[in-house]
Design a protein around this motif. Structure first.
Motif, short mmCIF file in Angstrom:
data_model
loop_
_atom_site.label_atom_id
_atom_site.label_comp_id
_atom_site.label_asym_id
_atom_site.label_seq_id
_atom_site.Cartn_x
_atom_site.Cartn_y
_atom_site.Cartn_z
N THR A 243 0.80 -1.23 0.00
CA THR A 243 0.00 0.00 0.00
C THR A 243 0.83 1.27 0.00
N GLY A 244 2.08 1.19 0.48
CA GLY A 244 2.81 2.41 0.75
C GLY A 244 2.22 3.08 1.98
N PRO A 245 2.69 4.29 2.31
CA PRO A 245 2.15 5.00 3.49
C PRO A 245 0.66 5.31 3.30
N VAL A 246 -0.12 5.10 4.35
CA VAL A 246 -1.57 5.19 4.23
C VAL A 246 -2.13 6.27 5.16
N LEU A 268 4.70 3.21 7.57
CA LEU A 268 3.47 2.74 6.92
C LEU A 268 2.32 3.74 7.01
N VAL A 269 2.47 4.79 7.82
CA VAL A 269 1.36 5.71 8.07
C VAL A 269 1.77 7.13 7.72
N ARG A 270 0.96 7.80 6.90
CA ARG A 270 1.26 9.19 6.55
C ARG A 270 0.33 10.17 7.25
N ALA A 271 -0.82 9.69 7.76
CA ALA A 271 -1.76 10.55 8.50
C ALA A 271 -2.71 9.65 9.27
N ALA A 358 5.50 11.00 20.26
CA ALA A 358 6.34 10.48 19.18
C ALA A 358 5.58 10.33 17.87
N ILE A 359 4.28 10.56 17.88
CA ILE A 359 3.49 10.48 16.64
C ILE A 359 3.77 11.73 15.83
N ALA A 360 4.38 11.55 14.66
CA ALA A 360 4.86 12.69 13.88
C ALA A 360 4.12 12.86 12.56
N VAL A 361 2.87 12.40 12.49
CA VAL A 361 2.09 12.55 11.26
C VAL A 361 0.87 13.42 11.55
N PRO A 362 0.31 14.08 10.53
CA PRO A 362 -0.92 14.86 10.74
C PRO A 362 -2.00 13.97 11.34
N THR A 363 -2.70 14.49 12.35
CA THR A 363 -3.67 13.67 13.09
C THR A 363 -4.94 14.45 13.35
N LEU A 364 -6.06 13.82 13.06
CA LEU A 364 -7.37 14.34 13.41
C LEU A 364 -7.97 13.45 14.49
N VAL A 365 -8.41 14.05 15.58
CA VAL A 365 -9.08 13.31 16.65
C VAL A 365 -10.56 13.67 16.61
N ILE A 366 -11.41 12.66 16.54
CA ILE A 366 -12.86 12.86 16.50
C ILE A 366 -13.47 12.28 17.77
N ALA A 367 -14.32 13.06 18.44
CA ALA A 367 -15.00 12.60 19.65
C ALA A 367 -16.50 12.76 19.47
N GLY A 368 -17.24 11.92 20.17
CA GLY A 368 -18.69 12.05 20.20
C GLY A 368 -19.10 12.81 21.45
N GLU A 369 -19.93 13.82 21.28
CA GLU A 369 -20.35 14.65 22.41
C GLU A 369 -20.93 13.81 23.54
N LEU A 370 -21.65 12.73 23.19
CA LEU A 370 -22.36 11.94 24.19
C LEU A 370 -21.74 10.56 24.39
N ASP A 371 -20.51 10.40 23.99
CA ASP A 371 -19.82 9.11 24.09
C ASP A 371 -19.39 8.88 25.54
N GLN A 372 -19.98 7.88 26.18
CA GLN A 372 -19.62 7.56 27.56
C GLN A 372 -18.46 6.58 27.64
N GLY A 373 -18.27 5.77 26.59
CA GLY A 373 -17.19 4.79 26.60
C GLY A 373 -15.82 5.43 26.45
N THR A 374 -15.71 6.36 25.52
CA THR A 374 -14.47 7.13 25.35
C THR A 374 -14.87 8.61 25.27
N PRO A 375 -15.11 9.24 26.39
CA PRO A 375 -15.64 10.60 26.41
C PRO A 375 -14.68 11.63 25.83
N VAL A 376 -15.20 12.83 25.67
CA VAL A 376 -14.43 13.92 25.06
C VAL A 376 -13.12 14.15 25.80
N ALA A 377 -13.11 13.96 27.12
CA ALA A 377 -11.89 14.18 27.90
C ALA A 377 -10.77 13.26 27.43
N MET A 378 -11.09 12.04 27.05
CA MET A 378 -10.07 11.12 26.54
C MET A 378 -9.55 11.58 25.19
#
Length: 420
Positions: A243-246, A268-271, A358-378
């Motif tokens: 695949t090359g970097p994905v 292996l990861v570009r973003a 140490a993560i050196a690639v562009p990163t987007l973090v998406i959270a769910g406003e009402l997610d109790q399993g992995t809340p916004v604070a995480m």
């Protein structure tokens, strides 16, 4: 009484006729009008081309598709060929691509019959042979056995151990892929969780989705797994498929795998897109994961089905989209118990917090406003620790945000990709 010497219905129809069929064809038609057929030419120009084609309720491309389907169904091949040529050579705003023409004929096969569609394909291919150089399209040989549904992609299994089930969607543009995207699913789900997003991104990207070990069509080795093992599974698959970097898009467990993958195999990861996930759980929550493992081992996955749905979706969504929730419950409870328990262990023991810097690639973090399993604070921990990470919070979304808020999820991902 009419005083205006201009028949506006005729002129409007003529204008639409030119836009759809082209000036050259309309000029020939008008030049061939005579004492016998001029009334008919006037009739169709006013009524077909103004009264119908002039209505704003449907886009002209849609009207083209309707005409092609009906003329194929009725076997009106002269009219069909006229509209095929016009569709392929039309203005940019209403032109049909060869692939769009193919989709019209594929659907006609179901609703108008295989013989009609078979003849329609024959006529259309003759025109494509003729117009190919003009429209930049080549009819290349493809074995029917190698054909696959563009909405699900080519499916295969990796050659390693465990063997992983995967699908690959080639870019529908026919051009080189803008990116290679990998979609990594949540615990208890499978690659079909991503169908809508995968099909959308395959417009100009190569899109790979796969089932984690113990899930879907992938093998389920005995024992407890860890996140490093799941990341190594992914790395082996990416290398096998060259695949090359994905661009890695993961949700929940799939995003945990993405974190570990970029740390263990950075080439292996570009973003990264990390949705509804965490880099580590507190001790009390880790104990809850161990309890879930014990329940699955003693009572089966069905015993936790309702509780998982309660965490995956908001109450409003469960009430308004009961069929969707039922589908995901079926998927969870049909997951191999050994594989589910093994992945539960990997999720419960995830621990990348101290290494996020140490993560050196562009990163987007998406959270769910009402997610109790992995809340916004995480999610905020991830966004703060990963250099230059972005955080997007999706409103009215719980844990499976890509299912609850697909348009918002799609928008967040596309906006991120646009800047890569």
């Amino acid at each position: 009484m009419r005083h205006d010497p201009i028949d506006h219905d005729f002129e409007r129809g003529l204008n639409n006729r030119r836009a759809i069929l082209g000036d050259a064809w309309v000029e020939r038609s008008l030049a061939n009008a005579n004492s016998f057929n001029s009334d008919f030419q006037n009739l169709i120009t006013r009524f077909a081309w103004h009264e119908i084609w002039g209505r704003p309720g449907l886009e002209q491309k849609t009207r083209r598709a309707i005409v092609l389907a009906i003329t194929a169904a009725l076997g009106r091949w002269e009219e069909f060929e006229l509209h095929v040529r016009a569709a392929l050579l039309g203005e940019a705003s209403n032109r049909l691509t060869p692939d769009e023409l193919k989709e019209v004929l594929m659907q006609s096969a179901i609703y108008a019959g295989i013989p009609a569609a078979n003849t329609a394909f024959t006529h259309a291919m003759a025109i494509l042979h003729e117009l190919g150089p003009q429209i930049g399209y080549t009819l290349a040989p493809v074995a029917p056995a190698a054909s696959h549904h563009p909405g699900t992609g080519f499916e295969g299994r990796s050659g390693g151990k465990p063997s992983l089930h995967y699908s690959v969607r080639a870019p529908r543009s026919g051009k080189a892929p803008r990116h290679t995207v990998v979609l990594s699913h949540a615990l208890g789900c499978d690659l079909s969780m991503w169908d809508a997003l995968a099909t959308a991104l395959a417009e100009d990207c190569r899109v790979l989705a796969y089932d984690h070990r113990g899930h879907g069509g992938s093998e389920a080795p005995a024992g407890m797994y860890d996140m490093a093992t799941l990341a190594d599974d992914a790395a082996a698959l990416l290398r096998e498929l060259d695949t090359g970097p994905v661009l890695w898009i993961g949700l929940s467990m799939g995003a945990m795998v993405g974190q570990e993958l970029v740390l263990r195999h950075p080439s292996l990861v570009r973003a990264l897109v990390l949705a509804n996930t965490t880099s580590g759980y507190p001790g009390a929550t880790r104990e809850l994961w161990q309890q879930r493992i014990a329940t699955v081992q003693s009572q089966g996955v069905d015993a936790i089905g309702d509780a998982v749905m309660g965490r995956y979706f908001t109450q409003d969504f469960r009430e308004q989209h009961a069929a969707t929730v039922a589908r995901f419950r079926r998927r969870v409870v049909s997951t191999d118990a050994v594989g589910y328990a093994g992945c539960c262990h990997a999720v419960g023991e995830v621990d990348t917090t101290a290494r996020l810097g140490a993560i050196a690639v562009p990163t987007l973090v998406i959270a769910g406003e009402l997610d109790q399993g992995t809340p916004v604070a995480m999610a905020q921990v991830l966004a703060d620790a990963i250099p230059a990470a972005q955080l997007v919070v999706l409103q009215q979304a719980s844990h499976l945000s890509v299912i609850e808020q697909p348009q918002a999820f799609d928008h967040a991902v596309r906006s991120f990709i646009a800047h890569l």
